[in-house]
Design a protein around this motif. Structure first.
Motif, PDB file in Angstrom:
ATOM      1  N   ILE A   1      63.741 -46.978  43.705  1.00  0.00           N
ATOM      2  CA  ILE A   1      62.806 -45.841  43.835  1.00  0.00           C
ATOM      3  C   ILE A   1      61.820 -46.105  44.968  1.00  0.00           C
ATOM      4  O   ILE A   1      61.505 -45.215  45.773  1.00  0.00           O
ATOM      5  CB  ILE A   1      62.049 -45.601  42.502  1.00  0.00           C
TER       6      ILE A   1
ATOM      7  N   HIS B   1      51.342 -31.364  32.488  1.00  0.00           N
ATOM      8  CA  HIS B   1      51.498 -32.552  33.337  1.00  0.00           C
ATOM      9  C   HIS B   1      50.643 -33.713  32.853  1.00  0.00           C
ATOM     10  O   HIS B   1      51.051 -34.870  32.919  1.00  0.00           O
ATOM     11  CB  HIS B   1      51.128 -32.152  34.770  1.00  0.00           C
TER      12      HIS B   1
ATOM     13  N   ASP C   1      55.531 -36.801  42.766  1.00  0.00           N
ATOM     14  CA  ASP C   1      54.914 -36.298  41.540  1.00  0.00           C
ATOM     15  C   ASP C   1      55.341 -34.834  41.339  1.00  0.00           C
ATOM     16  O   ASP C   1      55.173 -33.985  42.213  1.00  0.00           O
ATOM     17  CB  ASP C   1      53.383 -36.410  41.588  1.00  0.00           C
TER      18      ASP C   1
ATOM     19  N   TRP D   1      60.805 -35.492  34.128  1.00  0.00           N
ATOM     20  CA  TRP D   1      59.992 -35.168  35.309  1.00  0.00           C
ATOM     21  C   TRP D   1      60.888 -34.743  36.461  1.00  0.00           C
ATOM     22  O   TRP D   1      60.522 -33.881  37.257  1.00  0.00           O
ATOM     23  CB  TRP D   1      59.114 -36.350  35.706  1.00  0.00           C
TER      24      TRP D   1
HETATM   25  N1  GSH Z   1      53.476 -37.996  36.870  1.00  0.00           N
HETATM   26  C1  GSH Z   1      54.811 -38.240  37.381  1.00  0.00           C
HETATM   27  C2  GSH Z   1      55.601 -38.992  36.328  1.00  0.00           C
HETATM   28  C3  GSH Z   1      56.908 -39.508  36.889  1.00  0.00           C
HETATM   29  C4  GSH Z   1      57.616 -40.468  35.945  1.00  0.00           C
HETATM   30  O1  GSH Z   1      57.011 -41.040  35.007  1.00  0.00           O
HETATM   31  N2  GSH Z   1      58.921 -40.678  36.209  1.00  0.00           N
HETATM   32  C5  GSH Z   1      59.714 -41.623  35.455  1.00  0.00           C
HETATM   33  C6  GSH Z   1      61.090 -41.029  35.147  1.00  0.00           C
HETATM   34  S1  GSH Z   1      61.038 -39.525  34.226  1.00  0.00           S
HETATM   35  C7  GSH Z   1      60.006 -42.842  36.308  1.00  0.00           C
HETATM   36  O2  GSH Z   1      60.085 -42.762  37.514  1.00  0.00           O
HETATM   37  N3  GSH Z   1      60.206 -44.000  35.661  1.00  0.00           N
HETATM   38  C8  GSH Z   1      60.646 -45.165  36.354  1.00  0.00           C
HETATM   39  C9  GSH Z   1      59.600 -46.221  36.468  1.00  0.00           C
HETATM   40  O3  GSH Z   1      58.442 -45.984  36.060  1.00  0.00           O
HETATM   41  O4  GSH Z   1      59.954 -47.299  36.975  1.00  0.00           O
HETATM   42  C10 GSH Z   1      55.448 -36.899  37.761  1.00  0.00           C
HETATM   43  O5  GSH Z   1      54.968 -35.856  37.296  1.00  0.00           O
HETATM   44  O6  GSH Z   1      56.378 -36.873  38.574  1.00  0.00           O
END
Ligand code: GSH
Length: 222
Positions: A49, A106, A70, A18
């Motif tokens: 984060i 997405h 996002d 992402w």
């Molecule tokens: N729908 C979001 C998904 C974002 C996502 O799932 N990011 C993951 C990393 S690729 C994340 O932050 N994971 C860490 C967590 O959930 O704590 C987008 O499109 O940005």
């Protein structure tokens, strides 16, 4: 266009598909930004984060006005603020199509995302291809061909020139390479394979991969 002062908060370059999406849009367009990297899958990742974005996920784009989070919202924001880069196609029908397939990426392809997660630097055997994963791969092959045939004008990307749709699908190209997927087994007539090459040949993709290698090296020596 407003002047920009952006910080893109991202995860590990090897894994965070992402994060790659808005990073690629920004970098390909030459829009200046700073990177704030957060190592994922660590006990303190979530807290780190959350210091940047209330959603608790990367990517997030910090702007002078606040934060956009996002991936799809960020690339929409960039298209709106930096119209000269035409991150969505100029033609209305093509633009609607580009938005549709980007939204489909997405919100969908769960089997592909789970069974073939991005592992940029690895070269792995393909996972067992069950019915749901096969449906995902066939759909991607078909939608790439459809977009390219209708709107690609013979250019290397889905809508000819690079667009947000390419940013949204770029991690998929890396997955097909990582897992050695022979797309001809999923209905590809060569269009999808050529598209994968076009994405992977982007200098910005090489730059992201160099960043992933540097992160791995840094951690090995820590
Ligand atoms: N729908 C979001 C998904 C974002 C996502 O799932 N990011 C993951 C990393 S690729 C994340 O932050 N994971 C860490 C967590 O959930 O704590 C987008 O499109 O940005």
């Amino acid at each position: 266009m407003a002047t920009t002062s952006y910080t893109l908060v991202i995860g590990d370059k090897n894994f965070s598909s992402w994060s790659l999406r808005p990073w690629l849009a920004l970098t390909h367009c030459g829009i200046p930004f700073a990177e704030e990297r957060i190592r994922l899958r660590q006990p303190d990742s979530k807290a780190a984060i959350l210091r940047h974005t209330p959603a608790g996920k990367v990517p997030a784009l910090k702007t002078t006005g606040g934060v956009v989070w996002d991936s799809l919202a960020i690339v929409e924001y960039l298209a709106e603020r930096h119209r000269e880069h035409r991150l969505w196609p100029a033609d209305e029908e093509a633009r609607a199509h580009a938005r549709s397939i980007s939204a489909e990426m997405h919100s969908g392809f769960v089997a592909l995302r789970n069974d073939m997660s991005m592992d940029l630097l690895a070269r792995l055997p393909p996972p067992p291809i069950g019915e749901v994963l096969e449906t995902d791969i066939r759909r991607i092959v078909a939608l790439w061909k459809d977009a390219h045939t209708r709107f690609g004008h013979g250019g290397p990307f889905l809508f000819g020139a690079f667009s947000n749709a390419d940013a949204m699908f770029a991690p998929v190209a890396t997955r097909f390479r990582t897992y050695g997927v022979d797309l001809s087994r999923f209905g590809d007539d060569g269009t999808a394979a050529a598209y994968v090459r076009a994405i992977l040949d982007l200098p910005e993709m090489a730059e992201w991969a160099e960043g992933a290698k540097a992160e791995v090296r840094q951690r090995a020596s820590a």
